[in-house]
Design a protein around this motif. Structure first.
Motif, PDB file in Angstrom:
ATOM      1  N   PRO A   2      10.900  83.774  19.341  1.00  0.00           N
ATOM      2  CA  PRO A   2       9.882  84.741  18.903  1.00  0.00           C
ATOM      3  C   PRO A   2       8.613  84.022  18.463  1.00  0.00           C
ATOM      4  O   PRO A   2       8.679  83.037  17.720  1.00  0.00           O
ATOM      5  CB  PRO A   2      10.553  85.445  17.718  1.00  0.00           C
ATOM      6  N   GLU A   3       7.477  84.497  18.961  1.00  0.00           N
ATOM      7  CA  GLU A   3       6.199  83.912  18.577  1.00  0.00           C
ATOM      8  C   GLU A   3       5.352  84.973  17.890  1.00  0.00           C
ATOM      9  O   GLU A   3       5.814  86.083  17.611  1.00  0.00           O
ATOM     10  CB  GLU A   3       5.505  83.315  19.796  1.00  0.00           C
ATOM     11  N   GLU A   6       5.537  88.908  18.695  1.00  0.00           N
ATOM     12  CA  GLU A   6       6.812  89.537  18.383  1.00  0.00           C
ATOM     13  C   GLU A   6       7.063  89.553  16.878  1.00  0.00           C
ATOM     14  O   GLU A   6       7.576  90.536  16.329  1.00  0.00           O
ATOM     15  CB  GLU A   6       7.963  88.814  19.087  1.00  0.00           C
ATOM     16  N   VAL A   7       6.695  88.462  16.197  1.00  0.00           N
ATOM     17  CA  VAL A   7       6.870  88.414  14.751  1.00  0.00           C
ATOM     18  C   VAL A   7       5.977  89.456  14.081  1.00  0.00           C
ATOM     19  O   VAL A   7       6.383  90.146  13.139  1.00  0.00           O
ATOM     20  CB  VAL A   7       6.585  87.003  14.209  1.00  0.00           C
ATOM     21  N   LYS A  57       4.796  82.091  12.250  1.00  0.00           N
ATOM     22  CA  LYS A  57       5.996  82.739  12.782  1.00  0.00           C
ATOM     23  C   LYS A  57       6.980  83.100  11.670  1.00  0.00           C
ATOM     24  O   LYS A  57       8.119  83.481  11.963  1.00  0.00           O
ATOM     25  CB  LYS A  57       6.680  81.813  13.785  1.00  0.00           C
ATOM     26  N   TRP A 101      17.093  86.481  15.826  1.00  0.00           N
ATOM     27  CA  TRP A 101      16.488  87.792  16.002  1.00  0.00           C
ATOM     28  C   TRP A 101      16.878  88.692  14.836  1.00  0.00           C
ATOM     29  O   TRP A 101      17.767  88.343  14.041  1.00  0.00           O
ATOM     30  CB  TRP A 101      16.907  88.433  17.322  1.00  0.00           C
ATOM     31  N   ALA A 244       3.143  94.826  21.361  1.00  0.00           N
ATOM     32  CA  ALA A 244       4.316  94.820  20.476  1.00  0.00           C
ATOM     33  C   ALA A 244       4.239  95.891  19.396  1.00  0.00           C
ATOM     34  O   ALA A 244       5.271  96.314  18.860  1.00  0.00           O
ATOM     35  CB  ALA A 244       4.456  93.439  19.819  1.00  0.00           C
ATOM     36  N   PRO A 249      12.606  96.533  16.968  1.00  0.00           N
ATOM     37  CA  PRO A 249      13.036  95.172  17.324  1.00  0.00           C
ATOM     38  C   PRO A 249      13.808  95.089  18.631  1.00  0.00           C
ATOM     39  O   PRO A 249      13.653  94.123  19.385  1.00  0.00           O
ATOM     40  CB  PRO A 249      13.915  94.772  16.128  1.00  0.00           C
ATOM     41  N   LYS A 253      11.711  92.060  22.762  1.00  0.00           N
ATOM     42  CA  LYS A 253      11.947  90.955  23.697  1.00  0.00           C
ATOM     43  C   LYS A 253      11.613  91.358  25.128  1.00  0.00           C
ATOM     44  O   LYS A 253      10.983  90.594  25.875  1.00  0.00           O
ATOM     45  CB  LYS A 253      13.396  90.483  23.595  1.00  0.00           C
ATOM     46  N   LYS A 256       7.936  91.494  25.646  1.00  0.00           N
ATOM     47  CA  LYS A 256       7.365  90.153  25.796  1.00  0.00           C
ATOM     48  C   LYS A 256       7.540  89.656  27.228  1.00  0.00           C
ATOM     49  O   LYS A 256       6.584  89.176  27.845  1.00  0.00           O
ATOM     50  CB  LYS A 256       8.046  89.192  24.828  1.00  0.00           C
TER      51      LYS A 256
END
Length: 310
Positions: A2-3, A6-7, A57, A101, A244, A249, A253, A256
Motif C-alpha cells: 500500500p502506498e 491507498e493509505v 504511508k 492490509w 481511492a 478497504p 487494491k 489500484k
C-alpha cells in the motif's frame, strides 16, 4: 505494498467511520508486530478516537484530546500529512509494510484469535460493535504497530520528507530535494526521507508519465525534466487519491491495479505508445517501464542476468 493513495483511502474511510467511537479492546495476535511498550496497548481501552491522519504511508488514529492538527475533514480533499498534535490520549499508529492490509467489519467477529494460527496481527473492537483487523500475508512479517503519545515518537514518521500532495510542495521545493543527488531517480522517489509516501508502484507510474528512465541520475536532470517530473508526480498521485476516495478497504487494491499503466503489467501493451511493457527484477521486487516512452527504445538489462545498462 500500500502506498500513499491507498493509505489515504484507508484514512478517509476510517475517519468517517471511527471518529467519536471508543476503543473497546485492542488485541495483538502477532507480538512481533507491536514495536512499542510505553504506553502499553491496554491504554487504548476506553479511549475515544478523535481523528485519523496520514503521515507518508503511516496511519495515525488519535484518541482523547483534539484531532490531529491539519487533518482534513472527511468531505474535503486530502492535502498531505498532518503534523504531530498535542492530543492527551495515546495514538495508535500502523504501517502496513509490503503485505499488510486492513479488514473492516461492520460487526466484528467474536471468534477467538489464536496467535501464530492466523494472518491477523491486530484486532480493534469499537464501541458500536464494528472494528477492524490488520492482516499480513506471507512469511516475511514487516507490518508494524505503535502505541505512542504523539506520531513524532515513531522513528519512521520523524524522518519523513515532505508530502508531494502538500500545497507547499511546488516545483522549486522538489528541485531542491533532488539537486546534487547522484543517485538513480527511481531510488530518490522511493526514499521516504526525501519524499514521503511514494513506493515502488507509483514511482514506476510517475516515471512513465514523465517519459523518464528509472536510471536517470537525479543530479543530471535538466530544468525541463524537473518540471515534467514534478508535474507527473503531483498529477499521478492526485488522480490515484481521487480514485481511492470513498472506496471501502476491500475495493482499494483492485482500484489500484486498474489504474496502473505499467507497474505490474509486464508483457502487456503500453497504453500510450503500444510497445510492450518490460520489467527489471531485483532481489525482492521489480520495476516496470516502457522502452519507447522512457528510454528511447533502449532495453534495460535484468539484474538477474547481467549488469544494468546505464
Amino acid at each position: 505494498m500500500p502506498e500513499m493513495p491507498e493509505v489515504q483511502g484507508l484514512v478517509d474511510f476510517l475517519r468517517e467511520r471511527v471518529t467519536g467511537l471508543r476503543v473497546e479492546r485492542a488485541t495483538i495476535a502477532n507480538i512481533a508486530a507491536l514495536k512499542t511498550y510505553d504506553p502499553p496497548i491496554e491504554s487504548l481501552k476506553g479511549a475515544e478516537i478523535t481523528g485519523v491522519a496520514r503521515h507518508g504511508k503511516f496511519v495515525d488514529l488519535a484518541t482523547a484530546g483534539s484531532a490531529p492538527a491539519g487533518s482534513a475533514p472527511a468531505d474535503s480533499a486530502p492535502a498531505g500529512p498532518a503534523p504531530a498534535d498535542a492530543a492527551s490520549g495515546p495514538h495508535l499508529v500502523f504501517h502496513l509494510a509490503k503485505a499488510g492490509w486492513l479488514r473492516w467489519y461492520d460487526r466484528l467477529p467474536q471468534t477467538i484469535i489464536r496467535p501464530g494460527k492466523t494472518p491477523i496481527a491486530l484486532r480493534v473492537a469499537l464501541s458500536d460493535g464494528s472494528g477492524f483487523d490488520l492482516t499480513e500475508a506471507g512469511t516475511k512479517k514487516s507490518l508494524a504497530v505503535y502505541v505512542v503519545r504523539g506520531p513524532a515518537e515513531v522513528a519512521g514518521i520523524a524522518r519523513l520528507g515532505p508530502d508531494p500532495l502538500d500545497p507547499g510542495f511546488d516545483r522549486d521545493v522538489f528541485a531542491g530535494l533532488i539537486a546534487g543527488r547522484r543517485t538513480q531517480i527511481k531510488g530518490v522517489l522511493r526514499d521516504q526521507s526525501i519524499i514521503a509516501g511514494v513506493g515502488n508502484a507509483y514511482s514506476d507510474e510517475i516515471l512513465h508519465a514523465a517519459k523518464m528512465s528509472p536510471y536517470a541520475l537525479a543530479a543530471s536532470l535538466t530544468d525541463e525534466e524537473v518540471d515534467r517530473l514534478h508535474a507527473a508526480m503531483t498529477a499521478t498521485l492526485a488522480e490515484a487519491v481521487a480514485e481511492a476516495s470513498g472506496k471501502p478497504p476491500a475495493e482499494l487494491k483492485d482500484a489500484k491495479r486498474r489504474g496502473m499503466q505499467v507497474h505490474g503489467r509486464r508483457g502487456e501493451t503500453c497504453p500510450v505508445c503500444g510497445d510492450t511493457v518490460r520489467s527489471v527484477f531485483f532481489a525482492d521486487n521489480s520495476l516496470e517501464y516502457c522502452a519507447t516512452c522512457q528510454t528511447g527504445g533502449k532495453i534495460l538489462a535484468d539484474r538477474r542476468l547481467s549488469r544494468l545498462l546505464k
